[in-house]
Motif scaffolding. Structure first.
Motif, PDB file in Angstrom:
ATOM      1  N   GLU A  14      -1.382 -26.444 -12.454  1.00  0.00           N
ATOM      2  CA  GLU A  14      -1.904 -25.310 -11.499  1.00  0.00           C
ATOM      3  C   GLU A  14      -1.528 -23.970 -12.182  1.00  0.00           C
ATOM      4  O   GLU A  14      -2.684 -23.013 -11.935  1.00  0.00           O
ATOM      5  CB  GLU A  14      -1.094 -25.521 -10.241  1.00  0.00           C
ATOM      6  CG  GLU A  14      -1.204 -26.661  -9.302  1.00  0.00           C
ATOM      7  CD  GLU A  14      -0.285 -26.620  -8.232  1.00  0.00           C
ATOM      8  OE1 GLU A  14       0.583 -25.973  -8.100  1.00  0.00           O
ATOM      9  OE2 GLU A  14      -0.691 -27.472  -7.482  1.00  0.00           O
ATOM     10  N   THR A  15      -0.813 -23.613 -12.936  1.00  0.00           N
ATOM     11  CA  THR A  15      -0.689 -22.297 -13.436  1.00  0.00           C
ATOM     12  C   THR A  15      -1.676 -22.183 -14.552  1.00  0.00           C
ATOM     13  O   THR A  15      -2.387 -21.358 -14.745  1.00  0.00           O
ATOM     14  CB  THR A  15       0.839 -22.274 -14.181  1.00  0.00           C
ATOM     15  OG1 THR A  15       1.862 -22.675 -13.384  1.00  0.00           O
ATOM     16  CG2 THR A  15       0.981 -20.906 -14.948  1.00  0.00           C
ATOM     17  N   ALA A  16      -1.912 -23.377 -15.506  1.00  0.00           N
ATOM     18  CA  ALA A  16      -2.928 -23.023 -16.454  1.00  0.00           C
ATOM     19  C   ALA A  16      -4.302 -22.981 -15.802  1.00  0.00           C
ATOM     20  O   ALA A  16      -5.346 -22.427 -16.244  1.00  0.00           O
ATOM     21  CB  ALA A  16      -3.014 -24.383 -17.302  1.00  0.00           C
ATOM     22  N   GLN A  17      -4.603 -23.949 -14.814  1.00  0.00           N
ATOM     23  CA  GLN A  17      -5.824 -23.634 -14.064  1.00  0.00           C
ATOM     24  C   GLN A  17      -6.127 -22.232 -13.665  1.00  0.00           C
ATOM     25  O   GLN A  17      -7.344 -21.839 -13.797  1.00  0.00           O
ATOM     26  CB  GLN A  17      -5.886 -24.772 -12.920  1.00  0.00           C
ATOM     27  CG  GLN A  17      -7.063 -24.634 -12.151  1.00  0.00           C
ATOM     28  CD  GLN A  17      -7.111 -25.720 -10.902  1.00  0.00           C
ATOM     29  OE1 GLN A  17      -6.387 -25.195 -10.201  1.00  0.00           O
ATOM     30  NE2 GLN A  17      -8.034 -26.455 -10.920  1.00  0.00           N
ATOM     31  N   LYS A  18      -5.069 -21.905 -12.964  1.00  0.00           N
ATOM     32  CA  LYS A  18      -5.396 -20.306 -12.241  1.00  0.00           C
ATOM     33  C   LYS A  18      -5.637 -19.364 -13.728  1.00  0.00           C
ATOM     34  O   LYS A  18      -6.477 -18.359 -13.663  1.00  0.00           O
ATOM     35  CB  LYS A  18      -4.005 -19.927 -11.568  1.00  0.00           C
ATOM     36  CG  LYS A  18      -4.188 -18.608 -10.884  1.00  0.00           C
ATOM     37  CD  LYS A  18      -3.095 -18.354 -10.171  1.00  0.00           C
ATOM     38  CE  LYS A  18      -3.225 -16.957  -9.177  1.00  0.00           C
ATOM     39  NZ  LYS A  18      -3.225 -15.877  -9.990  1.00  0.00           N
ATOM     40  N   ALA A  19      -4.924 -19.500 -14.732  1.00  0.00           N
ATOM     41  CA  ALA A  19      -4.955 -18.464 -15.708  1.00  0.00           C
ATOM     42  C   ALA A  19      -6.022 -18.933 -16.690  1.00  0.00           C
ATOM     43  O   ALA A  19      -6.956 -17.834 -16.770  1.00  0.00           O
ATOM     44  CB  ALA A  19      -3.715 -18.667 -16.858  1.00  0.00           C
ATOM     45  N   PHE A  20      -6.559 -20.121 -16.905  1.00  0.00           N
ATOM     46  CA  PHE A  20      -7.949 -20.327 -17.522  1.00  0.00           C
ATOM     47  C   PHE A  20      -9.052 -19.847 -16.553  1.00  0.00           C
ATOM     48  O   PHE A  20     -10.080 -19.248 -17.253  1.00  0.00           O
ATOM     49  CB  PHE A  20      -8.128 -21.719 -17.704  1.00  0.00           C
ATOM     50  CG  PHE A  20      -7.118 -22.523 -18.818  1.00  0.00           C
ATOM     51  CD1 PHE A  20      -6.345 -21.571 -19.319  1.00  0.00           C
ATOM     52  CD2 PHE A  20      -6.865 -24.011 -18.623  1.00  0.00           C
ATOM     53  CE1 PHE A  20      -5.633 -22.216 -20.531  1.00  0.00           C
ATOM     54  CE2 PHE A  20      -6.041 -24.333 -19.538  1.00  0.00           C
ATOM     55  CZ  PHE A  20      -5.422 -23.490 -20.612  1.00  0.00           C
ATOM     56  N   PHE A  21      -8.993 -19.927 -15.368  1.00  0.00           N
ATOM     57  CA  PHE A  21     -10.142 -19.462 -14.469  1.00  0.00           C
ATOM     58  C   PHE A  21     -10.530 -18.083 -14.672  1.00  0.00           C
ATOM     59  O   PHE A  21     -11.334 -17.365 -14.270  1.00  0.00           O
ATOM     60  CB  PHE A  21     -10.040 -20.064 -13.144  1.00  0.00           C
ATOM     61  CG  PHE A  21     -10.253 -21.316 -12.953  1.00  0.00           C
ATOM     62  CD1 PHE A  21     -10.767 -22.305 -13.741  1.00  0.00           C
ATOM     63  CD2 PHE A  21      -9.931 -21.902 -11.656  1.00  0.00           C
ATOM     64  CE1 PHE A  21     -11.023 -23.461 -13.493  1.00  0.00           C
ATOM     65  CE2 PHE A  21     -10.116 -23.416 -11.300  1.00  0.00           C
ATOM     66  CZ  PHE A  21     -10.648 -24.235 -12.249  1.00  0.00           C
ATOM     67  N   SER A  29      -2.240 -18.145 -23.641  1.00  0.00           N
ATOM     68  CA  SER A  29      -1.616 -18.548 -24.636  1.00  0.00           C
ATOM     69  C   SER A  29      -0.425 -19.504 -24.002  1.00  0.00           C
ATOM     70  O   SER A  29      -0.167 -19.323 -22.575  1.00  0.00           O
ATOM     71  CB  SER A  29      -0.639 -17.697 -25.270  1.00  0.00           C
ATOM     72  OG  SER A  29       0.178 -17.009 -24.578  1.00  0.00           O
ATOM     73  N   MET A  30       0.087 -20.659 -24.679  1.00  0.00           N
ATOM     74  CA  MET A  30       1.037 -21.205 -24.108  1.00  0.00           C
ATOM     75  C   MET A  30       2.327 -20.507 -23.553  1.00  0.00           C
ATOM     76  O   MET A  30       2.801 -20.826 -22.583  1.00  0.00           O
ATOM     77  CB  MET A  30       1.606 -22.507 -25.160  1.00  0.00           C
ATOM     78  CG  MET A  30       0.283 -23.413 -25.339  1.00  0.00           C
ATOM     79  SD  MET A  30       0.019 -24.439 -23.922  1.00  0.00           S
ATOM     80  CE  MET A  30       1.107 -26.018 -24.379  1.00  0.00           C
ATOM     81  N   LEU A  36       4.424 -17.444 -16.737  1.00  0.00           N
ATOM     82  CA  LEU A  36       3.819 -17.853 -15.388  1.00  0.00           C
ATOM     83  C   LEU A  36       4.409 -18.665 -14.658  1.00  0.00           C
ATOM     84  O   LEU A  36       4.465 -18.601 -13.323  1.00  0.00           O
ATOM     85  CB  LEU A  36       2.361 -17.695 -15.615  1.00  0.00           C
ATOM     86  CG  LEU A  36       1.271 -16.426 -16.174  1.00  0.00           C
ATOM     87  CD1 LEU A  36       0.057 -16.963 -16.246  1.00  0.00           C
ATOM     88  CD2 LEU A  36       1.538 -15.242 -15.257  1.00  0.00           C
ATOM     89  N   SER A  37       4.779 -19.716 -15.332  1.00  0.00           N
ATOM     90  CA  SER A  37       5.242 -21.032 -14.623  1.00  0.00           C
ATOM     91  C   SER A  37       6.693 -20.889 -14.383  1.00  0.00           C
ATOM     92  O   SER A  37       7.169 -21.833 -13.806  1.00  0.00           O
ATOM     93  CB  SER A  37       4.898 -22.445 -15.331  1.00  0.00           C
ATOM     94  OG  SER A  37       5.214 -22.183 -16.342  1.00  0.00           O
ATOM     95  N   GLY A  38       7.482 -20.119 -15.417  1.00  0.00           N
ATOM     96  CA  GLY A  38       8.783 -20.329 -15.375  1.00  0.00           C
ATOM     97  C   GLY A  38       9.348 -21.710 -16.147  1.00  0.00           C
ATOM     98  O   GLY A  38      10.510 -21.856 -16.095  1.00  0.00           O
ATOM     99  N   ILE A  39       8.624 -22.373 -16.677  1.00  0.00           N
ATOM    100  CA  ILE A  39       9.001 -23.356 -17.498  1.00  0.00           C
ATOM    101  C   ILE A  39       9.065 -23.175 -18.956  1.00  0.00           C
ATOM    102  O   ILE A  39       8.110 -22.466 -19.441  1.00  0.00           O
ATOM    103  CB  ILE A  39       7.930 -24.523 -17.370  1.00  0.00           C
ATOM    104  CG1 ILE A  39       7.565 -24.800 -15.810  1.00  0.00           C
ATOM    105  CG2 ILE A  39       8.561 -25.674 -18.056  1.00  0.00           C
ATOM    106  CD1 ILE A  39       8.997 -25.254 -15.102  1.00  0.00           C
ATOM    107  N   GLY A  40      10.387 -23.288 -19.584  1.00  0.00           N
ATOM    108  CA  GLY A  40      10.639 -22.904 -21.053  1.00  0.00           C
ATOM    109  C   GLY A  40       9.519 -23.562 -22.023  1.00  0.00           C
ATOM    110  O   GLY A  40       8.905 -24.616 -21.700  1.00  0.00           O
TER     111      GLY A  40
END
Length: 208
Positions: A14-21, A29-30, A36-40
């Motif tokens: 979901e984070t990548a989708q929003k950022a890509f859009f 970038s990763m 944005l996601s809070g995941i390391g």
């Protein structure tokens, strides 16, 4: 543990989708997805070894829908000459295209205009070639079923018509000002126009 893994994968997607859009594939970038996601960042790579894997997952529902459309092209009912005059066929084609556009408009924009630097950079050309192959198979079966028709269509013309379909979709996606009603009107015109062209090219008699 499995619930946690599923949650993290869903959050990353979901984070990548929003950022890509919002920014396009190349500009994200990763590291930004991590922020944005809070995941390391190191943990992200356990789920998605590279950014391309995230892109493919974001676009997976759209790509599946586009391939289903190809698979449906040569359904038995589409070999009847009635498709050239059938309002039901027109409505079904319109519904199918509108369904893809309205549901996946952002994904289409990403696929058309933001995948040049990804493993999907050749996807559209591959889709066109696959579509053209299916189109030629359709013509061969129509030749056997309806020998009175002109079905000796050149492979390059078939390629062109498939490419034209992709460019039609690009135009719709690119013009964000178009309302759903305007898109539906345009798609309906396109279907009637292309059906009429094939009818003329294949010498389908008007009395049907």
């Amino acid at each position: 543990m499995q619930t946690t893994k599923d949650y993290i994968r869903k959050l990353l997607l979901e984070t990548a989708q929003k950022a890509f859009f919002e920014k396009g594939f190349k500009s994200v970038s990763m590291r930004e997805i991590s922020k944005l996601s809070g995941i390391g960042l190191s943990n992200i790579y356990n789920y998605y070894p590279c950014k391309d894997d995230l892109l493919v997952d974001v676009l997976r529902p759209l790509l599946a829908a586009m391939y289903r459309m190809l698979e449906d092209h040569n359904r038995p009912e589409n070999f009847s000459l009635d498709i050239f005059i059938s309002d039901e066929y027109h409505r079904a084609s319109l519904q199918e295209l509108m369904g893809i556009i309205t549901r996946y408009r952002s994904e289409l924009n990403l696929l058309f205009f933001s995948t040049q630097h990804s493993r999907l950079k050749d996807y559209l050309e591959e889709w066109i070639e696959k579509s053209a192959t299916i189109g030629m198979e359709y013509m061969e079966k129509m030749r056997r079923l309806h020998p009175e028709l002109h079905t000796d269509i050149s492979p390059f013309f078939m390629h062109f018509t498939c490419s034209w379909w992709i460019n039609m979709m690009k135009e719709v996606v690119q013009h964000k000002e178009l309302s759903c009603e305007e898109i539906e009107c345009f798609i309906s015109e396109y279907i009637r126009f292309s059906t009429g062209g094939w009818k003329k090219l294949m010498n389908v008699k008007n009395e049907r």
